[in-house]
Design an enzyme around this catalytic site. Sequence first.
Site, PDB file in Angstrom:
ATOM      1  N   GLY A  35       5.243  -6.391   4.860  1.00 52.20           N
ATOM      2  CA  GLY A  35       5.167  -6.127   3.429  1.00 52.20           C
ATOM      3  C   GLY A  35       3.772  -5.749   2.986  1.00 52.20           C
ATOM      4  O   GLY A  35       3.434  -5.886   1.811  1.00 52.20           O
ATOM      5  N   LYS A  36       2.962  -5.247   3.915  1.00 52.17           N
ATOM      6  CA  LYS A  36       1.605  -4.818   3.572  1.00 52.17           C
ATOM      7  C   LYS A  36       1.578  -3.336   3.205  1.00 52.17           C
ATOM      8  O   LYS A  36       0.895  -2.934   2.273  1.00 52.17           O
ATOM      9  CB  LYS A  36       0.665  -5.084   4.752  1.00 52.17           C
ATOM     10  CG  LYS A  36       0.553  -6.544   5.155  1.00 52.17           C
ATOM     11  CD  LYS A  36      -0.223  -6.706   6.454  1.00 52.17           C
ATOM     12  CE  LYS A  36      -0.329  -8.156   6.883  1.00 52.17           C
ATOM     13  NZ  LYS A  36      -1.013  -8.315   8.194  1.00 52.17           N
ATOM     14  N   VAL A  37       2.305  -2.554   3.954  1.00 51.76           N
ATOM     15  CA  VAL A  37       2.429  -1.117   3.706  1.00 51.76           C
ATOM     16  C   VAL A  37       3.868  -0.840   3.289  1.00 51.76           C
ATOM     17  O   VAL A  37       4.816  -1.357   3.892  1.00 51.76           O
ATOM     18  CB  VAL A  37       2.059  -0.306   4.971  1.00 51.76           C
ATOM     19  CG1 VAL A  37       2.340   1.176   4.760  1.00 51.76           C
ATOM     20  CG2 VAL A  37       0.599  -0.529   5.332  1.00 51.76           C
ATOM     21  N   PHE A  54       0.831  -1.197   0.000  1.00 48.66           N
ATOM     22  CA  PHE A  54       0.000   0.000   0.000  1.00 48.66           C
ATOM     23  C   PHE A  54       0.868   1.252   0.000  1.00 48.66           C
ATOM     24  O   PHE A  54       1.839   1.360   0.755  1.00 48.66           O
ATOM     25  CB  PHE A  54      -0.952  -0.006   1.193  1.00 48.66           C
ATOM     26  CG  PHE A  54      -2.209  -0.781   0.929  1.00 48.66           C
ATOM     27  CD1 PHE A  54      -3.288  -0.173   0.300  1.00 48.66           C
ATOM     28  CD2 PHE A  54      -2.310  -2.113   1.277  1.00 48.66           C
ATOM     29  CE1 PHE A  54      -4.440  -0.882   0.023  1.00 48.66           C
ATOM     30  CE2 PHE A  54      -3.458  -2.833   1.018  1.00 48.66           C
ATOM     31  CZ  PHE A  54      -4.523  -2.221   0.384  1.00 48.66           C
ATOM     32  N   ALA A 112       2.794  -2.915   9.999  1.00 47.24           N
ATOM     33  CA  ALA A 112       2.394  -3.508   8.718  1.00 47.24           C
ATOM     34  C   ALA A 112       3.519  -3.449   7.692  1.00 47.24           C
ATOM     35  O   ALA A 112       3.537  -4.245   6.741  1.00 47.24           O
ATOM     36  CB  ALA A 112       1.147  -2.806   8.173  1.00 47.24           C
TER      37      ALA A 112
END
Length: 315
Positions: free
Chosen positions: A283-285, A255, A279
């Site tokens: 590796g989500k943000v 993101f 996050a």
Amino acid sequence: MHIEEDHDKLRYPIQHARISPGMNVDELVGQMRGCAFGAGRLGQAVDIYCEMLAEDTTKFFGLAGAMVPAGMRCIISDLIRDGNIDVLVTTGANLVHDIIESLDLHHYKGTDAINDACLKNDEINRIYDVYLPEHHFTGLEEKLQSVFSELGEEKISIRQFLSFIGKNLDDDNSILKTAADHDVPVYCPAIQDCVIGLQAWLYKQINPLNVDVFADMSEFLDICYEAEKAGALLVGGGVPKNYIFQSMLVTPKEFDYAIQLTMDTPETGGLSGASLEEAISWGKVGEEARSVTVYSDATITLPIIVAAARSRLKD
């Protein structure tokens, strides 16, 4: 000049807010931006949100908590109508209350003196300071059973299931109807965890109803893969937040924008309070993402953020 002002960590002196007559919401937020604590974070959230809306960004919206009973319903449906939500992920409870309102069955503000035993005897359900008459669920159940009877036997996804319900509602303020009218997908991964799920189970005992709970995953992941940039505005946490964030784990992307409105804190390890910095480790943000968490009641922060963004971007 004081010697400490040359220090790298002392570049941003506090800007003391001034309130003037006739200022609009964005001007108020602009004054808050230079302050600390929640005021500064709220100002930062508006800056990030406006940039997210102005860029070619796929806009995810996570909706948890009792936001519809609290009166936030039209804010969400208007954001959908204006093209400011591309993907909505929500709890089943918010959709339940959305459908109830669409049937002209209202929620009511509670009184200061609360006696829950008396409310039970009066057949009134309570959500903090919101009252909901028990008989409203009769109208909801009748509506849902009628809609289910028109579905047929074809296998469908939860998103298709919710879209079908939305198309059978008559209220233009409805989140589900607005989403269906504007082809905005609504995902509810925990659909079983609400009265819609309970009514679907009851219907399925004697009627065919074939909803594939995994079918949405491919469609949702395709949206993530195809996003040039991705941004998320998260009201609360829980299942909607996790469903939005986990999808990036199986893509090469992260993101680019993330805003979280929550009253939960990180110390317990729960996702609803987990920081957006945490996050990044998953590796989500993205490491360079613009992100902020605003610790406050979302029934206060969401309207202010949306109002300020509308004011700033109106031209």
